[in-house]
Design an enzyme around this catalytic site. Structure first.
Site, PDB file in Angstrom:
ATOM      1  N   ARG A 135      28.224  53.644  48.996  1.00 17.44           N
ATOM      2  CA  ARG A 135      28.492  52.893  47.760  1.00 17.44           C
ATOM      3  C   ARG A 135      28.787  51.447  48.139  1.00 17.44           C
ATOM      4  NH1 ARG A 135      32.689  51.459  49.258  1.00 17.44           N
ATOM      5  NH2 ARG A 135      32.898  50.184  47.394  1.00 17.44           N
ATOM      6  N   GLY A 136      28.955  50.618  47.092  1.00 15.05           N
ATOM      7  CA  GLY A 136      29.146  49.193  47.335  1.00 15.05           C
ATOM      8  C   GLY A 136      27.781  48.529  47.302  1.00 15.05           C
ATOM      9  N   ALA A 137      27.671  47.439  46.550  1.00 16.56           N
ATOM     10  CA  ALA A 137      26.347  46.874  46.256  1.00 16.56           C
ATOM     11  C   ALA A 137      25.500  46.546  47.503  1.00 16.56           C
ATOM     12  CB  ALA A 137      26.503  45.647  45.360  1.00 16.56           C
ATOM     13  N   GLN A 156      38.628  53.889  45.350  1.00 19.05           N
ATOM     14  CA  GLN A 156      38.017  53.123  46.444  1.00 19.05           C
ATOM     15  C   GLN A 156      39.038  52.201  47.122  1.00 19.05           C
ATOM     16  OE1 GLN A 156      36.634  53.595  43.456  1.00 19.05           O
ATOM     17  NE2 GLN A 156      34.405  53.614  43.519  1.00 19.05           N
ATOM     18  N   ASP A 215      28.648  43.534  41.697  1.00 14.90           N
ATOM     19  CA  ASP A 215      27.469  44.415  41.701  1.00 14.90           C
ATOM     20  C   ASP A 215      26.253  43.713  41.119  1.00 14.90           C
ATOM     21  OD1 ASP A 215      29.928  46.313  41.727  1.00 14.90           O
ATOM     22  OD2 ASP A 215      28.218  47.428  42.506  1.00 14.90           O
ATOM     23  N   LYS A 236      33.617  46.507  39.831  1.00 18.67           N
ATOM     24  CA  LYS A 236      34.336  47.761  39.522  1.00 18.67           C
ATOM     25  C   LYS A 236      35.269  47.619  38.320  1.00 18.67           C
ATOM     26  CE  LYS A 236      33.982  50.930  41.082  1.00 18.67           C
ATOM     27  NZ  LYS A 236      33.041  51.874  40.418  1.00 18.67           N
TER      28      LYS A 236
HETATM   29  O1  MRU Z   1      31.126  52.380  42.365  1.00 18.32           O
HETATM   30  P1  MRU Z   1      31.148  51.620  43.661  1.00 18.32           P
HETATM   31  O2  MRU Z   1      32.169  52.092  44.612  1.00 18.32           O
HETATM   32  O3  MRU Z   1      29.775  51.499  44.266  1.00 18.32           O
HETATM   33  O4  MRU Z   1      31.570  50.155  43.201  1.00 18.32           O
HETATM   34  C1  MRU Z   1      31.623  49.152  44.179  1.00 18.32           C
HETATM   35  C2  MRU Z   1      32.152  47.869  43.696  1.00 18.32           C
HETATM   36  O5  MRU Z   1      32.401  47.659  42.528  1.00 18.32           O
HETATM   37  C3  MRU Z   1      32.266  46.780  44.701  1.00 18.32           C
HETATM   38  O6  MRU Z   1      33.341  45.948  44.410  1.00 18.32           O
HETATM   39  C4  MRU Z   1      30.963  45.958  44.705  1.00 18.32           C
HETATM   40  O7  MRU Z   1      29.850  46.784  44.878  1.00 18.32           O
HETATM   41  C5  MRU Z   1      30.964  44.926  45.747  1.00 18.32           C
HETATM   42  S1  MRU Z   1      30.865  45.639  47.356  1.00 18.32           S
HETATM   43  C6  MRU Z   1      30.788  44.437  48.512  1.00 18.32           C
END
Ligand code: MRU
Length: 337
Positions: free
Chosen positions: A48-50, A193, A234, A245
């Protein structure tokens, strides 16, 4: 990378993921060679994480090609699998962007596709370092070189990228420079997270931290405990509106009320210049169980309806600056992307 783990590795024709649903109690690696399983892992937040989703998408294209040749799938079936991969999660633009970038190499053959995926992963890693430096310079320039108390939301570190991270990469760089007193990590309901992943990374990096419930962030900020807040993104629209998030918007509003910097840190691959404002961002709505159950135990009445958006959009007017690997965009001074 300073920490001794990697969120995603391509190895011997398989994608290896550090299972982020199990951290911090166990460091388990899962291996994938089928697109359907890999899409399931993306949707269940094993990865996960963009930016990490972008790298996952890139290697996922190679996985799809290998699976297609192993099973004798037609070109149409392969393209269909790539569409499913691209759409596995809708808000983080990096996933769709990477799949589209990498599938362009299909006519050049499988090895060219793999080389392009490796290149994308390398660039993602380098962008962390650059964002770390630009963001640390920005904050020191704004607040002076002193130990800062910082607040962050969700996880934006080495688990969310192939490098040190976005917002957490800036925090790690500030720590290296002696400019971090303490980090307040929002727990990040409902999937935690912050308390599971960010706290784990901060612990591994020896950065002083405390976790707080998301609902404590506004109080921490308005009571003067926090010098600045940093988050990732994201998807960022051309005018600077930023999806991140769920809960990020509340942090931004509190920072605005307190008059402290609120930074969005993300690679250029998270900027979606095809959309003018955040109104066009598709927000992923997740299932009821994430709210009605905790670790499989029911915590809400049977049949309770939910509202469970995975992300919110912070309007540009509440953002001090957007930091990318290229530059800082001075959103509060009216700059756009
Ligand atoms: O649902 P997730 O855990 O994928 O959400 C991730 C986030 O919102 C992060 O803050 C975002 O992707 C930036 S990661 C460098």
């Amino acid at each position: 990378m300073s920490s001794a783990f990697e969120a995603i590795v391509w190895q011997d024709g398989k994608i290896i993921l550090l299972d982020q649903t199990k951290i911090p109690t166990s460091e388990t690696y899962n291996s994938y060679d089928e697109v359907a399983d890999f899409i399931g892992a993306i949707q269940n937040l094993v990865v996960r994480g963009a930016p990490a989703l972008g790298v996952a998408g890139a290697y996922g294209v190679v996985l799809a090609i290998d699976e297609a040749s192993r099973k004798g799938l037609s070109a149409k079936e392969l393209e269909h699998n790539l569409d499913l991969l691209r759409d596995a999660r809708p808000t983080a633009v990096n996933l769709a962007w990477a799949v589209e970038q990498i599938r362009k190499h299909l006519p050049a053959g499988r090895d060219a596709v793999l080389a392009a995926a490796h290149q994308l992963a390398r660039e993602d890693k380098e962008s962390s370092t650059s964002m770390g430096n630009i963001g640390a310079d920005w904050l020191i320039n704004k607040l002076g070189s002193k130990p800062l108390t910082l607040l962050t939301h969700c996880n934006t570190g080495s688990l969310a990228t192939t490098g040190t991270g976005t917002a957490l990469g800036v925090i790690k760089e500030l720590h290296k420079r002696g400019n971090v007193k303490e980090v307040y990590a929002d727990e990040t309901r409902p999937l935690l997270q912050g308390s599971r992943l960010t706290a784990w990374e901060l612990m591994k990096s020896d950065i002083p931290y405390r976790i707080e419930p998301d609902g404590a962030a506004a109080m921490a900020i308005l009571s003067g405990r926090i010098d600045a807040a940093l988050i990732g993104a994201d998807r960022i629209a051309k005018n600077g509106d930023s999806a991140n998030k769920i809960g990020s918007l509340g942090v931004a509003l509190a920072c605005h009320a307190a008059g402290i910097p609120f930074l969005v840190v993300a690679p250029e691959s998270t900027v979606d210049r095809s959309i003018a404002t955040g109104e066009e961002i598709h927000i992923e709505i997740r299932g009821d169980e994430e709210l009605t159950h905790f670790k499989g135990v029911q915590v809400a009445p049977i049949g309770a309806k939910t509202f469970n958006p995975a992300f919110d959009v912070t309007p540009a007017k509440y953002i001090s600056a957007v930091i990318t690997e290229k530059q800082s965009y001075e959103i509060e001074k009216g700059e756009t992307l």
